[in-house]
Scaffold this active site. Structure first.
Site, mmCIF file in Angstrom:
data_model
loop_
_atom_site.group_PDB
_atom_site.id
_atom_site.type_symbol
_atom_site.label_atom_id
_atom_site.label_comp_id
_atom_site.label_asym_id
_atom_site.label_seq_id
_atom_site.Cartn_x
_atom_site.Cartn_y
_atom_site.Cartn_z
ATOM 1 N N ASP A 1 0.842 -1.198 0.000
ATOM 2 C CA ASP A 1 0.000 0.000 0.000
ATOM 3 C C ASP A 1 0.878 1.249 0.000
ATOM 4 O O ASP A 1 2.074 1.178 0.275
ATOM 5 C CB ASP A 1 -0.949 0.003 1.217
ATOM 6 N N ASN B 1 -6.769 -1.776 14.580
ATOM 7 C CA ASN B 1 -8.199 -1.871 14.258
ATOM 8 C C ASN B 1 -8.495 -3.069 13.357
ATOM 9 O O ASN B 1 -9.601 -3.215 12.850
ATOM 10 C CB ASN B 1 -8.680 -0.580 13.583
ATOM 11 N N HIS C 1 -6.971 -3.763 10.434
ATOM 12 C CA HIS C 1 -6.789 -3.603 8.987
ATOM 13 C C HIS C 1 -5.629 -4.472 8.491
ATOM 14 O O HIS C 1 -4.726 -4.818 9.246
ATOM 15 C CB HIS C 1 -6.636 -2.136 8.580
ATOM 16 N N GLU D 1 -9.379 -1.167 5.379
ATOM 17 C CA GLU D 1 -9.851 -0.726 6.688
ATOM 18 C C GLU D 1 -11.205 -1.375 7.022
ATOM 19 O O GLU D 1 -11.928 -1.807 6.119
ATOM 20 C CB GLU D 1 -10.021 0.802 6.694
HETATM 21 P P1 PGA Z 1 2.906 -1.018 12.264
HETATM 22 O O1 PGA Z 1 1.783 -1.013 11.152
HETATM 23 O O2 PGA Z 1 3.834 -2.132 11.945
HETATM 24 O O3 PGA Z 1 3.566 0.331 12.146
HETATM 25 O O4 PGA Z 1 2.216 -1.227 13.577
HETATM 26 C C1 PGA Z 1 1.141 -2.212 10.834
HETATM 27 C C2 PGA Z 1 -0.089 -1.947 10.020
HETATM 28 O O5 PGA Z 1 -0.750 -0.908 10.214
HETATM 29 O O6 PGA Z 1 -0.436 -2.788 9.184
#
Ligand code: PGA
Length: 264
Positions: free
Chosen positions: A67, A136, A138, A143
């Protein structure tokens, strides 16, 4: 079924993930990998750089970033393109021609997503998709919401994601609590691979560290499949492993003897 692999520290999560990527590339030198960004995979990338220095060859490998924010130049500190350059591409020998990414500054993000899906299809899909998880739930930037998108798509980021990915700046610290205020400081829209490309991957490897992920991990493992928690969809994949440290796995500081024994 999702396999939860309990590891003792975040560092072990990174080392084990790198080991699995290395085994994949050794077994299949033309492997197609989907690559995550964020805090969690930093240790994995560092170890992959070390393994490359010891001879691990990425010259036949094809990569796809999962992404990217929309409208963020490569020199912006939030750019995932920049992140992958810094943490991975400058440390290994993936051919530039085989590195795929969303063009953050493209004129037409919807068309860019369609182009991206064509490139994924032409590469034959992912052999191994390495994933993070949002607190959350995702996956990539899919999302929580009312429905899933199988195709790559543009996505308005959840408030929680903006809050966390902006470096945990509070809205006040960002200068405004209005949406417009947030948007000037931090991108609020992104392009992401859809759940289709993720679920079509031959293998899925999720990395999770820290207590903030424990709720989402527990729900993903034990809850029902729901668009409210995109990670729950991984339950229908037949080769999905999650590498988790004790905090993300939901083990308290004094993990029981049984839990201690179950560490890998
Ligand atoms: P993070 O992000 O490794 O910075 O916690 C993971 C994500 O949002 O998929």
């Amino acid at each position: 079924m999702i396999k939860l692999v309990r590891l003792r520290t975040p560092a072990e999560v990174g080392l084990r993930a790198a080991q699995i990527v290395a085994e994949t590339v050794e077994r299949r030198p033309q492997a197609v990998l989907a690559l995550p960004t964020g805090n969690t995979p930093r240790g994995m990338y560092k170890e992959l750089g070390r393994l490359h220095d010891q001879g691990l060859d990425f010259s036949g490998v094809t990569t796809f970033m999962l992404d990217e924010y929309i409208g963020v130049a490569k020199d912006n500190r939030y750019s995932f393109t920049r992140y992958l350059d810094e943490h991975f591409y400058t440390k290994v020998n993936v051919s530039p021609a085989r590195r795929h990414g969303f063009d953050s500054l493209c004129a037409d993000p919807e068309a860019e997503c369609r182009r991206y899906d064509r490139a994924i299809a032409e590469a034959g899909g992912f052999d191994l998709a390495i994933l993070g998880i949002g607190s959350n739930g995702h996956v990539a930037f899919n999302e929580p919401g009312e429905f899933f998108s199988l195709a790559s798509h543009t996505q308005r980021l959840a408030d929680d994601t903006i809050y966390r990915n902006s470096g945990r700046l509070t809205r006040e610290e960002q200068g405004s609590d209005s949406e417009a205020g947030l948007a000037t400081e931090f991108p609020t829209n992104a392009m992401t691979v859809g759940m289709g490309a993720v679920l079509n991957a031959r293998s899925l490897l999720m990395l999770a560290t820290g207590e903030a992920k424990s709720g989402a991990i527990a729900e993903m493992m034990n809850g029902r499949v729901t668009t409210r928690l995109p990670a729950s969809l991984l339950q229908i994949h037949d080769d999905c492993s999650v590498l988790a440290d004790p905090a993300a796995a939901g083990d308290s500081g004094n993990a029981s003897a049984e839990k201690q024994d179950s560490y890998d």
